[in-house]
Design a protein around this motif. Structure first.
Motif, short mmCIF file in Angstrom:
data_model
loop_
_atom_site.label_atom_id
_atom_site.label_comp_id
_atom_site.label_asym_id
_atom_site.label_seq_id
_atom_site.Cartn_x
_atom_site.Cartn_y
_atom_site.Cartn_z
N GLY A 210 0.83 -1.21 0.00
CA GLY A 210 0.00 0.00 0.00
C GLY A 210 0.86 1.24 0.00
O GLY A 210 0.65 2.14 -0.79
N SER A 211 1.84 1.28 0.85
CA SER A 211 2.63 2.51 0.92
C SER A 211 3.71 2.48 -0.16
O SER A 211 4.16 1.42 -0.58
CB SER A 211 3.26 2.64 2.29
N ASP A 212 4.13 3.65 -0.59
CA ASP A 212 5.20 3.71 -1.58
C ASP A 212 6.56 3.78 -0.92
O ASP A 212 7.58 3.53 -1.53
CB ASP A 212 5.03 4.95 -2.47
N GLU A 213 6.55 4.15 0.34
CA GLU A 213 7.82 4.26 1.05
C GLU A 213 8.32 2.87 1.39
O GLU A 213 7.55 2.00 1.78
CB GLU A 213 7.61 5.02 2.38
N PRO A 214 9.61 2.63 1.30
CA PRO A 214 10.13 1.34 1.76
C PRO A 214 9.93 1.22 3.25
O PRO A 214 10.06 2.18 4.00
CB PRO A 214 11.61 1.40 1.40
N ALA A 215 9.60 -0.01 3.67
CA ALA A 215 9.33 -0.21 5.10
C ALA A 215 10.63 -0.13 5.88
O ALA A 215 11.72 -0.29 5.35
CB ALA A 215 8.66 -1.56 5.30
N GLU A 216 10.49 0.11 7.18
CA GLU A 216 11.65 0.20 8.05
C GLU A 216 11.79 -1.08 8.85
O GLU A 216 10.81 -1.77 9.12
CB GLU A 216 11.46 1.37 9.02
N LEU A 217 13.01 -1.36 9.27
CA LEU A 217 13.22 -2.49 10.15
C LEU A 217 12.62 -2.20 11.52
O LEU A 217 12.65 -1.07 11.99
CB LEU A 217 14.72 -2.77 10.32
N THR A 218 12.10 -3.24 12.14
CA THR A 218 11.56 -3.04 13.47
C THR A 218 12.36 -3.86 14.47
O THR A 218 13.18 -4.70 14.07
CB THR A 218 10.09 -3.49 13.55
N ASP A 219 12.07 -3.64 15.75
CA ASP A 219 12.71 -4.46 16.78
C ASP A 219 11.85 -5.62 17.19
O ASP A 219 12.27 -6.48 17.95
CB ASP A 219 12.99 -3.60 18.03
N GLU A 220 10.62 -5.63 16.73
CA GLU A 220 9.70 -6.68 17.19
C GLU A 220 10.14 -8.03 16.66
O GLU A 220 10.95 -8.13 15.75
CB GLU A 220 8.29 -6.42 16.66
N ASP A 221 9.50 -9.06 17.23
CA ASP A 221 9.73 -10.41 16.74
C ASP A 221 9.03 -10.58 15.40
O ASP A 221 7.86 -10.27 15.25
CB ASP A 221 9.18 -11.44 17.72
N VAL A 222 9.76 -11.06 14.46
CA VAL A 222 9.25 -11.20 13.10
C VAL A 222 9.47 -12.63 12.63
O VAL A 222 10.50 -13.21 12.90
CB VAL A 222 9.99 -10.21 12.16
N THR A 223 8.47 -13.16 11.93
CA THR A 223 8.67 -14.47 11.29
C THR A 223 8.58 -14.30 9.79
O THR A 223 7.64 -13.70 9.27
CB THR A 223 7.59 -15.47 11.74
N LEU A 224 9.56 -14.84 9.11
CA LEU A 224 9.56 -14.78 7.64
C LEU A 224 9.44 -16.19 7.09
O LEU A 224 9.94 -17.14 7.68
CB LEU A 224 10.86 -14.18 7.12
N ARG A 225 8.77 -16.32 5.94
CA ARG A 225 8.77 -17.60 5.24
C ARG A 225 9.57 -17.45 3.96
O ARG A 225 9.43 -16.46 3.25
CB ARG A 225 7.34 -18.03 4.94
N MET A 226 10.39 -18.45 3.68
CA MET A 226 11.28 -18.39 2.53
C MET A 226 11.05 -19.63 1.68
O MET A 226 10.91 -20.73 2.21
CB MET A 226 12.72 -18.37 3.04
N TYR A 227 10.99 -19.46 0.36
CA TYR A 227 10.60 -20.58 -0.51
C TYR A 227 11.58 -20.69 -1.66
O TYR A 227 11.91 -19.70 -2.30
CB TYR A 227 9.19 -20.32 -1.03
N TRP A 228 12.07 -21.89 -1.92
CA TRP A 228 12.99 -22.09 -3.04
C TRP A 228 12.81 -23.48 -3.64
O TRP A 228 12.19 -24.35 -3.05
CB TRP A 228 14.44 -21.90 -2.58
N ARG B 231 21.03 -28.22 -2.01
CA ARG B 231 20.62 -26.83 -1.83
C ARG B 231 19.84 -26.65 -0.55
O ARG B 231 20.04 -25.67 0.18
CB ARG B 231 19.77 -26.40 -3.02
N HIS B 232 18.95 -27.62 -0.24
CA HIS B 232 18.14 -27.48 0.97
C HIS B 232 19.03 -27.41 2.20
O HIS B 232 18.85 -26.56 3.07
CB HIS B 232 17.19 -28.67 1.12
N PHE C 137 10.58 -25.68 0.71
CA PHE C 137 11.19 -25.93 -0.59
C PHE C 137 10.43 -27.03 -1.34
O PHE C 137 9.66 -27.77 -0.76
CB PHE C 137 12.65 -26.34 -0.44
N SER C 138 10.61 -27.07 -2.62
CA SER C 138 10.04 -28.16 -3.41
C SER C 138 10.93 -28.34 -4.63
O SER C 138 11.89 -27.60 -4.82
CB SER C 138 8.61 -27.83 -3.82
N ASP C 139 10.61 -29.33 -5.44
CA ASP C 139 11.39 -29.48 -6.66
C ASP C 139 10.79 -28.61 -7.76
O ASP C 139 9.71 -28.04 -7.60
CB ASP C 139 11.51 -30.95 -7.10
#
Lengths: 303, 437, 316
Positions: free
Chosen positions: B31-49, B55-56, B79-81
């Motif tokens: 929504g915003s055009d500004e790049p988001a800032e890093l926070t100090d809160e706990d964050v969970t990211l999901r990564m997919y390859w 590689r895994h 991950f998947s093939d």
């Protein structure tokens, strides 16, 4: 077409119901004919089973000897294809067998539960819209899954349940396999209504009649349902291909297909070995359930 | 009673309808055009390859390192093939359930970027010094930077020198500048010297080769989001393939057609029934392992009188951030870590290809295997021939490889002429692009 | 028949509508039926009817899964008219059905008749022949087929063993690839064969004996007795086989590696549908294709039923 009026001379000969009129001459001719027939049958059996036997034999040969070798004679028993194939796809093949097993088990329970209930309603109850509902059910027999797969896919995607077993098992609990409803309806129709009447006189409601009287008598139909569900779901490729995308969720058919995925490395010997492993449950079920299977096919064929 | 049944029934059907339609699709996220800032809160990211086991494992190791450095960020790796990857990505995106960091490929980049599903990373702090401008440019679409290249690959001719020794055929002297005709003539000589069923050459049959062929002829495959290749050039591409098959330089049509859907280690080159093939240079490791033979990398054939600086390093794969991500700043941080942290880089090594950030190569230089070194040396030798990076595959043309293969089959089985196939191919791909826009 | 029913019949004949009480008498089990049919109704609405209707709606849209469906009216259907790959897939599938189904049923019938002569070892033969049907729809067998008919495959090895040098890839050639799939279909004759066997069992022996007494030889007995009495079963097998073959997917997918090649010679209809919907994510068009499939199967089945008037003898 008119049928001939039966002759008064009905012969019963030792060779079976279809006796012949002139036993003496027929015997020598029929012995020769029988031998020929057996020979022909054996040839057809051999040709028919040859591919499967070759696959079995090749799975026990070392990789290099598989191709260019059409013989069925085993000189050595090499189990390395099996050990290699078991771990060739990252996850042990046992995971795929387990996944298939879970889905099959869930499907069987689902079908037994929902189709028998629906069959009781169609066969024993009289209700509004019965005819249209029954006709609808018969029509869905003709419905290819491809017509409903796109919306089902979207539906499950919205619920976030794609890439899980739910899209494959839930339909079985909702009586979507019209074939088994039909099978059971035909079967129940063959059970005498007097049993129901007797139970009703004793004060039983529909629930008791169904669960305590009819269901126990439906064992052959239930057995047939179990066996066919097992076979069809175990072999099902299309729906599993659509709904299962994580390797750890793969079932046996999808895992087997990964053996020819262009990006991975694999070997034919391992592929054959795992193919044989994947076929064994089918053969076991066939062995134990043959009677019900054959009977089941025959009864549905004969309306 | 029956009215209730009807009403309930209608309600269920309508409900399914609504459920299916509401929330179908995505629109633009964030929504915003500004790049988001890093926070100090706990964050969970999901990564997919996508990728293989190696590689895994390595990726997971780097994730562990990252989590140690940034304790407030947890990363869940998925991950998947290759085969299931794009379907799963599409459905999870459609279900508003897309992973935060996505491994992306050139074929699909425009499709995802142009439909607003990726974050423009231009203003985010991801270190890309040491990456060639032209390479970074391959992550751009429509003016925004939607994917950061991880690795690069150069196209090469790979030759099985063991097989050549066996057959007693030598490589020609002019492999640096050989033309398609010269290549085919040489390949034919190999076929002649070889037993039945073994062939000298292979066909150029994928999008990468087509791009290079086009550029050799002064064309581009895509430009401004359209198919831009000249019909004559396209015809020549198909004609080259037809000549090779007809002359015996490469396998006959039916054997070739079967081989296009084989796993890597079952392909004719890997099993030793073909002496040369066209691969991306970094694949030499996989092929060496599969074939067990000595392999050499040589330049691809050129077009007589063609352009000199036609080559380019294709970005092998990228990292992108989903526009559905609630933590784009942290996601960008993760990408930066993967690309620049010295330890991370060492762990990944060249498993994802030769790193796009060339300074990284110095860090991992000592750990390279002989094959990987060959690939690096080959890539270095191509630098003088590099031109500007070509346009990436536009939105809607993601199946260009499949379409190319289909028309190739028609040509090689002599069901269409190269000219008709060229026209058909161009029209087909353009139609798909138009339909997607 | 109960008094209530008689009265209803009389009323109906007199043109009077049934009263509520009469209706309730005729369909007394509405409540229990609802309970027993609850899973069925839910399944029908959410997983069958609902999707069928949604599929119809989607067929009028452009939908790539990542963005909302866009209404395009009849565009998808118009596109079908000029879509050469669609025409190819229809041809491939039709060829498969028109050649494969009669061939398979013919083999099944022939063997059933031979087996029905009271042969010893019938259960063994029946099981042996049924095994391919059991396994044939699996991925394992499809992959095996690839390796039998490939350039380095079993068939070429066999041919080599008898002196014919062949490096032809049967699955890689557009001329022969479909034949391998048809062969796979015929290979699975066991299932219809078992049904035919059961049907043959039902034909009373007296008919044959009577005919034999009157001097009819084997072929005449077959034509006059066996064939006509079997026609209901042949018809049943035919209808099912046509419906199932049109939905055939796995074999074509595996043998062609998902491409439908070579040169789209294995582009079965459902494979094309899959490619459009799940590879290219043109879900609107895939939905239109799905509806076309439904219509085709419906029409073919209707034709089958209509034609049955002319050749199926019911024993009423």
């Amino acid at each position: 077409m008119t049928t001939e009026t039966p002759s008064t001379r009905t012969l019963i000969t030792p060779t079976g119901r279809r006796g012949s009129v002139e036993p003496y001459r027929q015997q020598s001719r029929s012995r020769w004919a029988t031998a020929l027939r057996h020979a022909l049958m054996i040839v057809v059996v051999v040709i028919s089973l040859y591919p499967v036997l070759w696959m079995l034999v090749s799975s026990l040969r070392p990789e290099g000897e598989i191709f260019g070798n059409p013989s069925l004679i085993l000189t050595t028993f090499e189990w390395e294809n099996y050990t290699h194939g078991w771990t060739a796809l990252g996850t042990p093949f046992g995971t795929y067998l387990l996944n298939s097993g879970i889905i099959v088990l869930g499907s069987i329970i689902g079908n037994l539960f929902s189709c028998s209930l629906a069959a009781y309603a169609f066969a024993r109850l009289r209700f509004r819209f019965q005819r249209p509902a029954f006709a609808y059910m018969l029509v869905t027999l003709m419905l290819p899954i491809h017509v409903v797969i796109v919306p089902q896919y979207i539906l499950w995607a919205q619920l976030g349940l794609n890439d899980s077993f739910w899209p494959l098992i839930v339909p079985k609990f909702l009586a979507t396999d019209a074939f088994f409803i039909f099978l059971m309806v035909q079967f129940i129709r063959g059970l005498p209504k007097e049993l129901d009447e007797a139970a009703r006189i004793d004060g039983a409601g529909h629930g008791r009649i169904f669960f305590q009287i009819l269901l126990p008598l439906m064992t052959p139909a239930l057995a047939t349902t179990t066996i066919f569900t097992f076979i069809w779901v175990w072999n099902d490729f299309f729906s599993q291909l659509i709904f299962l995308t994580s390797p750890t969720n793969y079932t046996v058919p999808i895992a087997l297909r990964s053996f020819i995925d262009a990006q991975s490395t694999s070997s034919f010997g391992a592929m054959f070995a795992m193919s044989v492993v994947s076929i064994i449950p089918l053969i076991l079920i066939f062995g134990f359930g043959q009677k019900f299977l054959i009977k089941g096919i025959a009864t549905t064929g004969l309306k | 009673m029956k009215r209730t049944i009807l009403r309930v029934g209608a309600g269920i059907v309508a409900g399914t309808f609504a459920l299916g339609l509401a929330g179908c699709g995505l629109g633009t996220g964030g929504g915003s055009d500004e790049p988001a800032e890093l926070t100090d809160e706990d964050v969970t990211l999901r990564m997919y390859w996508w990728g293989g086991d190696a590689r895994h494992q390595r990726t997971q190791e780097v994730i562990d390192l990252f989590e140690k450095k940034y304790p407030n960020i947890t990363v869940e790796g998925e991950f998947s093939d290759w085969t299931g990857y794009w379907e799963k990505l599409a459905t999870s995106t459609a279900g508003k359930n897309s992973p935060d960091v996505i491994q992306m490929d050139q074929l699909y980049l425009a499709s995802y970027a142009d439909r607003g599903t990726l974050v423009d990373l231009t203003d985010y702090d991801i270190g890309t010094d040491g990456m060639e401008e032209s390479v970074l440019g391959m992550g751009e679409s429509d003016g925004g930077l939607y994917a950061i290249p991880i690795s690069t690959s150069a196209m090469s001719t790979i030759v099985n020198t063991d097989l050549l020794d066996e057959l007693g055929v030598a490589l020609p002297d002019n492999t640096d500048t050989w033309t398609w005709e010269e290549y085919q003539a040489w390949a034919k000589s190999v076929t002649d010297a070889a037993p039945s069923g073994t062939y000298g050459g292979s066909l150029a049959q994928n999008e990468f080769m087509l791009q290079l062929f086009a550029r050799q002829n002064g064309d581009e495959l895509f430009e401004d989001g359209k198919v831009a290749i000249d019909e004559e050039t396209m015809t020549a591409f198909f004609q080259t393939a037809l000549d090779s098959t007809a002359s015996g330089a490469s396998a006959p049509a039916s054997a070739w057609s079967e081989s296009t859907s084989l796993a890597l280690d079952q392909t004719p080159f890997a099993v030793g029934t073909v002496a040369s093939s066209f691969i991306t240079a970094t694949q030499i490791s996989a092929f060496t392992q599969a074939s067990g033979a000595n392999l050499e990398l040589l330049p691809i054939p050129t077009t007589e009188g063609g352009v000199d600086d036609y080559d380019y390093f294709k970005a092998g794969m990228y990292w992108s951030v989903s526009s559905q991500s609630e933590h784009p700043a942290e996601a960008a941080l993760l990408i930066d870590f993967f690309l620049n942290d010295p330890e991370a880089v060492k762990i990944i090594g060249s498993e994802r290809g030769l790193p796009a950030i060339s300074t990284t190569l110095d860090v991992i230089g000592d750990d390279l295997t002989p094959e990987e070194t060959k690939a690096v040396d080959y890539s270095d030798s191509r630098v003088p021939l590099l031109g500007e990076a070509p346009a990436i595959v536009p939105n809607g043309a993601s199946d260009v490889d499949a379409v190319l293969l289909r028309y190739m089959q028609d040509v090689l089985f002599e069901r269409t002429t190269p000219a008709d196939a060229a026209a058909g191919f161009i029209a087909d791909v353009q139609k798909s692009i138009d339909a997607a826009g | 028949m109960s008094i209530a029913e008689l009265r209803s019949m009389a009323n109906a004949r007199a043109g009077r509508r049934r009263t509520k009480a009469e209706r309730r008498a005729l369909t007394p089990d509405n409540k229990p039926a609802l309970l027993f049919l609850a899973p069925f109704i839910l399944g029908a609405a959410v997983l069958t009817l609902g999707p069928i209707l949604m599929s119809l709606y989607l067929s009028f849209t452009d939908f790539n899964l990542l963005q909302d469906p866009q209404w395009v009216g009849l565009d998808n259907y118009a596109r079908m008219v000029g879509d050469t790959r669609l025409h190819q897939s229809l041809m491939v599938t039709l060829l498969y059905v028109v050649i494969g189904v009669p061939l398979q049923l013919g083999v099944a019938l022939g063997l059933a008749i031979l087996l029905d002569k009271g042969m010893r070892g019938l259960p063994f033969y029946r099981s042996a022949f049924y095994l391919p049907s059991l396994l044939g729809s699996s991925v394992a067998i499809a992959m095996l087929w690839r390796l039998i008919f490939g350039a380095n495959g079993l068939l070429n090895a066999l041919l080599g063993a008898i002196g014919i040098d062949s490096t032809q890839s049967w699955i890689g050639s557009p001329e022969t690839s479909l034949s391998t799939i048809i062969l796979l279909h015929v290979w699975m004759f066991g299932s219809p064969m078992v049904i035919f066997l059961a049907g043959l069992r039902q034909i009373p022996a007296e008919l044959y004996e009577a005919a034999a007494t009157d001097g009819a030889h084997a072929w005449a007995r077959f034509r006059a007795i066996t064939l006509p009495l079997l026609t209901p079963i042949i018809f049943f097998n035919l209808v099912l086989a046509v419906i199932n073959s049109f939905s055939s997917f796995t074999q074509a997918f595996i043998v062609s590696g998902g491409t439908g090649g070579p040169a789209d010679s294995l582009l079965f209809y459902t494979l094309y549908l899959y490619q459009e919907g799940f590879s290219s994510f043109r879900m609107g068009y895939a939905s239109a294709l799905a509806w076309l499939l439904l219509i085709i199967i419906g029409v073919l089945t209707a034709i089958n039923f209509w034609l049955s008037k002319f050749w199926v003898h019911y024993d009423d």
